[in-house]
Scaffold this active site. Structure first.
Site, short mmCIF file in Angstrom:
data_model
loop_
_atom_site.label_atom_id
_atom_site.label_comp_id
_atom_site.label_asym_id
_atom_site.label_seq_id
_atom_site.Cartn_x
_atom_site.Cartn_y
_atom_site.Cartn_z
CG MET A 1 -1.84 1.22 1.28
SD MET A 1 -3.02 1.14 2.62
CE MET A 1 -1.96 1.54 4.01
CB CYS A 2 2.42 3.32 -2.18
SG CYS A 2 3.73 2.10 -1.91
N GLY A 3 0.83 5.71 -1.29
CA GLY A 3 -0.03 6.85 -1.60
C GLY A 3 0.56 7.65 -2.74
NE ARG A 32 -3.13 4.74 -0.19
CZ ARG A 32 -3.90 3.65 -0.31
NH1 ARG A 32 -5.00 3.53 0.43
NH2 ARG A 32 -3.59 2.70 -1.17
CB THR A 142 3.40 8.43 1.07
OG1 THR A 142 2.14 7.79 0.82
CG2 THR A 142 3.21 9.94 1.04
#
Length: 293
Positions: A1-3, A32, A142
């Site tokens: 999970m990344c942003g 995130r 992120t």
């Protein structure tokens, strides 16, 4: 999970606020991706000049390096931007490798500056004073590392061509094979990150004559996995989700800007967001916005 976040300014009056707006969007995506962050900002350029973004170990004396090179340098924490005549890029890169082999060139371009570091995204943005940067568009990321170590090298964005960079949320299943094909074509990648492979793939297609839109369309055939890409170029930015589109994404557009976020909450502090057209990007559809020449 990344942003992922991205902001493309349509109204020049908003350009001085670009960094501040992106910083707020990046802050919201901390949960995130809390281990590292990065961003690329497309600001002012000078005719006939190229910006090299350098990264070095903590304490690197960039001013001294600029003095030895005889070129202006603007330090920002562990990074610095070196402005050089366009025709001297190969020579200057070679001199940097000799004079300061511990310093890496992480991007080049007439308008793009790229910064990334390990740490909470809000802290990374403050270290580089993102809020004080102006420009026409920017993208940010992120990271929550799930398949590789938490390192600055592994942080996004990845840049493999002039004024071009990519941020990615997801995972590519065939990146090793694509990497081998790219390396046979002469490309050299610096990390094992699948996102760098995606960036290099797009660069390779565009060097072969594709537009960014065409390169993204071809990636739907050549890159397997689940992903959302946001790509920055000198003139604009593009968005693509894989055909399944399992990664969250939302966009908003007004007369002043186009914005992208992995979640809507990344957009809520943008000017007049209540009047924006808000939608979820369609699977396997290329979106691209470009500034006027």
């Amino acid at each position: 999970m990344c942003g992922i976040v991205g902001l493309f300014i349509k109204d020049p009056k908003l350009e001085p606020e670009l960094g501040g707006l992106l910083s707020t969007m990046l802050d919201v995506m901390c949960d995130r991706g809390p281990d590292s962050a990065g961003f690329a900002v497309y600001g002012a350029g000078a005719p006939g000049a190229v910006k090299l973004t350098l990264r070095g170990p903590a304490g690197t004396d960039f001013a001294a390096l600029g003095g030895r090179l005889g070129l202006p340098v603007a330090p920002r924490d562990t990074h610095a931007v070196l402005t050089i005549p366009a025709g001297r890029e190969i020579e200057v890169r070679a001199r940097i490798a000799t004079l300061a082999p511990e310093v890496a060139v992480i991007s080049s371009g007439s308008r793009m500056e790229l910064y990334k570091e390990v740490g909470l995204p809000a802290d990374v943005a403050k270290r580089f004073n993102l809020a004080g940067m102006a420009g026409t568009h920017a993208i940010g990321h992120t990271r929550m590392a799930t398949e590789s170590a938490v390192t600055t090298d592994g942080a996004h964005p990845f840049s493999t061509g002039p004024d071009q960079c990519l941020v990615h949320n997801g995972s590519l299943s065939n990146h090793a094979g694509v990497r081998r094909e790219l390396e046979r074509e002469g490309l050299r990648l610096a990390t094992q990150n699948d996102s760098e492979v995606a960036a290099a793939y797009l660069t390779h297609r565009m060097k072969g004559g594709d537009s960014l839109g065409s390169a993204l369309e071809h990636s739907l055939e050549d890159l397997d996995g689940f992903y959302t890409f946001v790509v920055g170029t000198e003139s604009g930015f593009g968005v693509l989700r894989d055909p399944i589109a399992c990664k969250p994404a939302v966009m908003a557009e007004t007369d002043q800007y186009v914005a992208f976020g992995s979640e809507y909450r990344a957009l809520v502090d943008l000017p007049e967001i209540g009047k924006a057209r808000v939608w979820e990007p369609e699977p396997a559809k290329v979106y691209f916005w470009e500034r006027a020449a």
